[in-house]
Design a protein around this motif. Structure first.
Motif, PDB file in Angstrom:
ATOM      1  N   GLY A 275       0.775  -1.225   0.000  1.00  0.00           N
ATOM      2  CA  GLY A 275       0.000   0.000   0.000  1.00  0.00           C
ATOM      3  C   GLY A 275       0.808   1.277   0.000  1.00  0.00           C
ATOM      4  O   GLY A 275       0.241   2.372   0.072  1.00  0.00           O
ATOM      5  N   PHE A 276       2.142   1.194  -0.086  1.00  0.00           N
ATOM      6  CA  PHE A 276       2.968   2.392  -0.131  1.00  0.00           C
ATOM      7  C   PHE A 276       2.876   3.037  -1.507  1.00  0.00           C
ATOM      8  O   PHE A 276       2.791   2.354  -2.531  1.00  0.00           O
ATOM      9  CB  PHE A 276       4.433   2.066   0.172  1.00  0.00           C
ATOM     10  N   VAL A 290       8.899   0.424   7.260  1.00  0.00           N
ATOM     11  CA  VAL A 290       8.327  -0.750   7.924  1.00  0.00           C
ATOM     12  C   VAL A 290       9.054  -1.042   9.233  1.00  0.00           C
ATOM     13  O   VAL A 290       8.922  -2.136   9.793  1.00  0.00           O
ATOM     14  CB  VAL A 290       8.379  -1.991   6.997  1.00  0.00           C
ATOM     15  N   GLY A 291       9.815  -0.077   9.699  1.00  0.00           N
ATOM     16  CA  GLY A 291      10.481  -0.241  10.983  1.00  0.00           C
ATOM     17  C   GLY A 291      11.598  -1.262  10.980  1.00  0.00           C
ATOM     18  O   GLY A 291      11.846  -1.926  11.994  1.00  0.00           O
ATOM     19  N   GLU A 292      12.284  -1.415   9.846  1.00  0.00           N
ATOM     20  CA  GLU A 292      13.387  -2.367   9.737  1.00  0.00           C
ATOM     21  C   GLU A 292      14.629  -1.642   9.225  1.00  0.00           C
ATOM     22  O   GLU A 292      15.036  -1.797   8.065  1.00  0.00           O
ATOM     23  CB  GLU A 292      13.014  -3.525   8.792  1.00  0.00           C
ATOM     24  N   PRO A 293      15.276  -0.811  10.058  1.00  0.00           N
ATOM     25  CA  PRO A 293      16.437  -0.042   9.581  1.00  0.00           C
ATOM     26  C   PRO A 293      17.624  -0.911   9.193  1.00  0.00           C
ATOM     27  O   PRO A 293      18.518  -0.450   8.482  1.00  0.00           O
ATOM     28  CB  PRO A 293      16.766   0.856  10.788  1.00  0.00           C
ATOM     29  N   GLN A 294      17.658  -2.167   9.660  1.00  0.00           N
ATOM     30  CA  GLN A 294      18.794  -3.021   9.313  1.00  0.00           C
ATOM     31  C   GLN A 294      18.833  -3.351   7.830  1.00  0.00           C
ATOM     32  O   GLN A 294      19.877  -3.760   7.312  1.00  0.00           O
ATOM     33  CB  GLN A 294      18.767  -4.314  10.129  1.00  0.00           C
ATOM     34  N   HIS A 317       3.206  -4.700   8.521  1.00  0.00           N
ATOM     35  CA  HIS A 317       2.723  -3.365   8.206  1.00  0.00           C
ATOM     36  C   HIS A 317       1.220  -3.423   8.068  1.00  0.00           C
ATOM     37  O   HIS A 317       0.658  -4.334   7.432  1.00  0.00           O
ATOM     38  CB  HIS A 317       3.339  -2.850   6.903  1.00  0.00           C
ATOM     39  N   GLY A 318       0.549  -2.461   8.656  1.00  0.00           N
ATOM     40  CA  GLY A 318      -0.900  -2.383   8.547  1.00  0.00           C
ATOM     41  C   GLY A 318      -1.612  -3.571   9.133  1.00  0.00           C
ATOM     42  O   GLY A 318      -2.684  -3.955   8.652  1.00  0.00           O
ATOM     43  N   GLY A 319      -1.016  -4.188  10.161  1.00  0.00           N
ATOM     44  CA  GLY A 319      -1.659  -5.333  10.796  1.00  0.00           C
ATOM     45  C   GLY A 319      -1.457  -6.642  10.069  1.00  0.00           C
ATOM     46  O   GLY A 319      -2.033  -7.658  10.462  1.00  0.00           O
ATOM     47  N   ARG A 320      -0.647  -6.660   9.022  1.00  0.00           N
ATOM     48  CA  ARG A 320      -0.384  -7.884   8.264  1.00  0.00           C
ATOM     49  C   ARG A 320       1.097  -8.188   8.277  1.00  0.00           C
ATOM     50  O   ARG A 320       1.937  -7.289   8.425  1.00  0.00           O
ATOM     51  CB  ARG A 320      -0.858  -7.746   6.814  1.00  0.00           C
ATOM     52  N   THR A 321       1.419  -9.445   8.115  1.00  0.00           N
ATOM     53  CA  THR A 321       2.807  -9.883   8.035  1.00  0.00           C
ATOM     54  C   THR A 321       3.100 -10.296   6.602  1.00  0.00           C
ATOM     55  O   THR A 321       2.334 -11.055   5.990  1.00  0.00           O
ATOM     56  CB  THR A 321       3.070 -11.054   8.990  1.00  0.00           C
ATOM     57  N   ASP A 347       6.928 -10.182  -3.229  1.00  0.00           N
ATOM     58  CA  ASP A 347       6.016 -10.506  -2.134  1.00  0.00           C
ATOM     59  C   ASP A 347       5.571 -11.962  -2.300  1.00  0.00           C
ATOM     60  O   ASP A 347       4.806 -12.292  -3.202  1.00  0.00           O
ATOM     61  CB  ASP A 347       4.808  -9.572  -2.164  1.00  0.00           C
ATOM     62  N   VAL A 348       6.117 -12.840  -1.459  1.00  0.00           N
ATOM     63  CA  VAL A 348       5.790 -14.270  -1.531  1.00  0.00           C
ATOM     64  C   VAL A 348       4.900 -14.678  -0.363  1.00  0.00           C
ATOM     65  O   VAL A 348       4.903 -15.843   0.035  1.00  0.00           O
ATOM     66  CB  VAL A 348       7.087 -15.119  -1.557  1.00  0.00           C
ATOM     67  N   SER A 349       4.138 -13.727   0.153  1.00  0.00           N
ATOM     68  CA  SER A 349       3.279 -14.035   1.302  1.00  0.00           C
ATOM     69  C   SER A 349       2.257 -15.111   0.951  1.00  0.00           C
ATOM     70  O   SER A 349       2.059 -16.066   1.710  1.00  0.00           O
ATOM     71  CB  SER A 349       2.564 -12.763   1.778  1.00  0.00           C
ATOM     72  N   GLU A 350       1.615 -14.964  -0.216  1.00  0.00           N
ATOM     73  CA  GLU A 350       0.612 -15.961  -0.617  1.00  0.00           C
ATOM     74  C   GLU A 350       1.262 -17.310  -0.865  1.00  0.00           C
ATOM     75  O   GLU A 350       0.694 -18.351  -0.515  1.00  0.00           O
ATOM     76  CB  GLU A 350      -0.124 -15.481  -1.866  1.00  0.00           C
TER      77      GLU A 350
END
Length: 735
Positions: A275-276, A290-294, A317-321, A347-350
């Motif tokens: 969604g960015f 996404v809060g991952e500065p590393q 992000h946004g309640g999803r992993t 994005d390999v979430s699915e």
């Protein structure tokens, strides 16, 4: 323009001198010797233009000698000048001739240069596929260079010739832009396709023109260039198509392509995930949103090592992993220094979710197979023990006890097989509902009667709540009874002994609701969405757990076939569960033409001599035991173990009923039936198929072969006898 070949110049000059001298000799008699020098001046101009300064000066000298010899008195002398006027005339002729020769030669060189320039221009225009044009803004007549006919299929004499190959819209746009330029002066341009009139080829053309104005602001001249840009347009369209395919591939694969600088800040991105927006990413540090500065440290490490990297990432992000796969590669400059970093994030979430689901399905499959083996072994053990009891003891009590054991356990195995067959039929969408107008109260009572032995054995108490008025639905009573039987069976199995089960039936609005509530082990919250999935068992540690984990899945599918819903409610482990079945009420209460009550089959009494039945099965034990049961029911029974034996013994025994297995060795059961139908009509011989195949296609095949009935193993003897008596007692048409 000067003749290019050196020898040809001098030859041409000599030829012109001879021609001019001959012409002078012809003219002087008519001119009385006056003006002998005049014919040489135009010839000198020609020689100066065509042959250059050297041949022109030689022509001048030869012309002077010819005049002195032929026309200056005394005639015939090489240099007859003896008076100042004649000398002055010769000197003046030489001076004027030298001037004419010089000017003519200079003009010839200029013409030669202009011709060479035009050649080079035409060559450049041809190489660049261009045509220059200019036209008079008053008359509209145009001049072109570069070969308009070769490029565009026609010569351009006017502006209308130029616009003839354009579409009406493009021509109107050109005229509008030209009109604006004639009013304000300056440049105008247009890119459009032109259709050649000679071969119909489309040529994309870029027009660039300029209109000059006079002191009063009036257009006086227009000129410009037309360039064939077809190849550029095709390359542009190919590039656009490639870019579209690239973008489509990125979007289809959920891939973000990106670039970043040496500090790990995004400088370009396409197809941003989660969604960015692209604007939000540009300038931001990798991973910061996404809060991952590393993640930026990984980019800087790639810059420092100048090596490509591949990594898996998990971000929230946004309640999803999200599960991400990233590949990045530093881009090197000519000096070997890292200039920027390019990368792709997928994005390999699915896919990860699908893999996890496959893993769970595999676990459920393994659990199902283990459960199936366990459930089939359980009834087999007591059956074997009962067989041993029958062999060891001959008392009536022992035989009765062993018979009960075998009956119960074989019925249990039959239910397991029925569940498997039902699930197979549902997944293949071959279940046929025999719908009729039924009262749900009757279905519930019949389901409770079916499970009464189990409830009595486990000391469970059932509370039944029924409305006083009928609850009419359009459904298959057998299938709905199966659904309720599964729910009641589960309620009993997963309730501690003794337990209590409540069944409530109600009509609410246009829906009928059946609620089955128990106080058993309950269902964990995370398990509730999965209880209707195939091969899912609620809890292997429940009271008397058994079954294959497909009963609820079958129930859900059967309810959905009735346009209904089935849901589960539970407050968690140890708090019992509630299953709710909702079905649409029938639109009216009028009974259909079909009788909702199952017809009673009139069983014909046995004749003085019982009918002969032949059992045909290659399973020797199965054939012999069925024959013994038939004899015990006072039938005359014979046995055949192959199709050949059945055909061979048919004429001798002439049975009234033949029980045929389909999968016989040699001649199949369907082929035996076809041959028997040629030997005996239907009113003399009833053919019943007893087989393990029960699909629609199998039933259609047996009907086509001449069978009167199709029963699926294992067959209850009461059902078999009912079908036999119906066929023996009912009149049948001869086919």
């Amino acid at each position: 323009m000067v003749i290019e070949r050196h020898w040809l110049r001098w030859s041409a000059a000599a030829l012109v001198f001879v021609a001019a001298t001959w012409l002078n000799l012809q003219l002087q008699p008519y001119l009385n010797g006056r003006g002998p020098l005049l014919p040489y001046f135009p010839s000198l101009v020609v020689v100066g233009l065509a042959c250059g300064l050297g041949p022109a000066l030689a022509f001048l000298a030869a012309s002077a000698l010819a005049v002195l010899y032929f026309w200056i008195d005394p005639v015939g002398q090489v240099f007859p000048v003896d008076s100042p006027p004649d000398a002055a005339l010769v000197v003046l002729f030489m001076f004027a001739g030298a001037l004419v020769a010089s000017v003519s030669a200079w003009a010839g060189r200029l013409m030669q240069k202009e011709r060479n320039s035009r050649r080079r221009l035409n060559l450049a225009l041809a190489a660049g596929r261009m045509v220059t044009w200019d036209w008079d803004t008053v008359t509209g007549f145009a001049n072109t260079a570069g070969g308009a006919k070769q490029l565009f299929g026609r010569n351009w004499s006017t502006m209308e010739d130029m616009l003839a190959g354009m579409s009406a819209e493009d021509a109107a746009r050109f005229r509008e832009r030209y009109r604006y330029a004639t009013e304000s002066g300056g440049r105008f341009s247009l890119a459009c396709p032109i259709t050649r009139p000679d071969n119909g080829e489309v040529v994309w053309t870029q027009f660039d023109g300029y209109v000059s104005l006079d002191a009063k602001g009036r257009a006086v001249h227009a000129y410009g260039v037309a360039v064939d840009v077809t190849s550029q347009q095709e390359a542009l369209r190919a590039s656009q198509a490639a870019e579209e395919r690239f973008h489509l591939a990125l979007q289809s694969g959920k891939v973000m392509a990106w670039e970043c600088d040496l500090q790990g800040r995004y400088t370009w991105a396409f197809n941003t995930p989660m969604g960015f927006s692209r604007e939000a990413l540009i300038g931001a540090e990798v991973g910061s949103l996404v809060g991952e500065p590393q993640f930026a440290e990984i980019v800087r490490e790639a810059v420092a090592t100048a090596r490509p990297m591949n990594l898996a990432q998990q971000v929230s992000h946004g309640g999803r992993t999200y599960q991400l796969l990233t590949s990045l590669r530093p881009v090197m400059a000519h000096d070997g220094q890292v200039q920027r970093v390019i990368g792709a994030t997928v994005d390999v979430s699915e896919l990860s979710a699908a893999q996890e689901e496959l893993r769970r399905e595999s676990q459920r499959k393994d659990s199902f197979l283990a459960t199936l083996a366990h459930e089939l072994r359980n009834p087999m053990a007591p059956i074997r023990y009962a067989v041993a009891m029958l062999r060891q003891s001959g008392t009536d009590a022992t035989r009765a006890h062993a018979t009960d054991i075998i009956a119960r356990q074989s019925a249990h195995m039959a239910r397991l097989l029925d569940d498997l067959l039902d699930m197979s039929r549902i997944t293949r969408n071959v279940v046929e509902l025999k719908r009729q107008l039924i009262d749900l109260r009757t279905v519930v009572r019949q389901a409770l009667e079916a499970v009464e032995p189990l409830y009595s054995e486990m000391k469970h108490r059932v509370s039944l709540s029924l409305p006083p008025q009928p609850v009419l639905v359009d459904g298959d009573p057998t299938r709905l009874q199966q659904v309720l039987g599964n729910l009641l069976d589960n309620a009993a199995k997963y309730s501690p002994e003794p337990g209590e089960v409540t069944v409530h039936v109600a009509a609410e609005g246009d829906r009928a609701r059946i609620t089955v509530t128990d106080r058993g082990i309950g269902i964990a919250m995370e398990m509730q969405p999965r209880v209707f999935e195939l091969f899912t068992r609620i809890d292997a540690r429940g009271a008397a757990p058994s079954g294959l984990g497909i009963g609820l899945a079958v129930s859900k599918q059967l309810v959905q076939l009735h346009d209904g819903t089935i849901t589960v409610e539970s407050e968690g482990v140890g708090h019992g569960s509630r299953f709710i079945v909702e079905l649409p009420l029938a639109p009216d209460g009028q009974a259909r033409a079909e009788d909702p009550v199952a017809p009673v089959v009139a069983v014909a009494p046995l004749a003085a001599e019982a009918p002969c039945v032949m059992v045909v099965d290659d399973n020797v034990d199965g054939a012999n035991t069925l024959a013994e049961v038939l004899r015990g029911a006072h039938y005359r029974a014979s046995v055949a173990y192959s199709g050949e034996d059945a055909l061979r013994n048919f004429e001798r025994l002439r049975p009234r009923v033949m029980l045929l297995d389909i999968g016989l060795p040699g001649i199949s059961g369907t082929e035996v039936a076809r041959r028997l139908r040629t030997m005996a009509p239907r009113d003399e011989l009833a053919l019943i198929a007893i087989t393990g195949w029960g699909q629609r296609s199998d039933r259609e095949a047996t009907a086509a072969a001449g069978f009167d009935a199709h029963l699926v193993k294992p067959v209850e003897f009461n059902e078999l006898e009912r079908v036999m008596q119906q066929l023996l007692g009912a009149p049948r048409a001869v086919s």
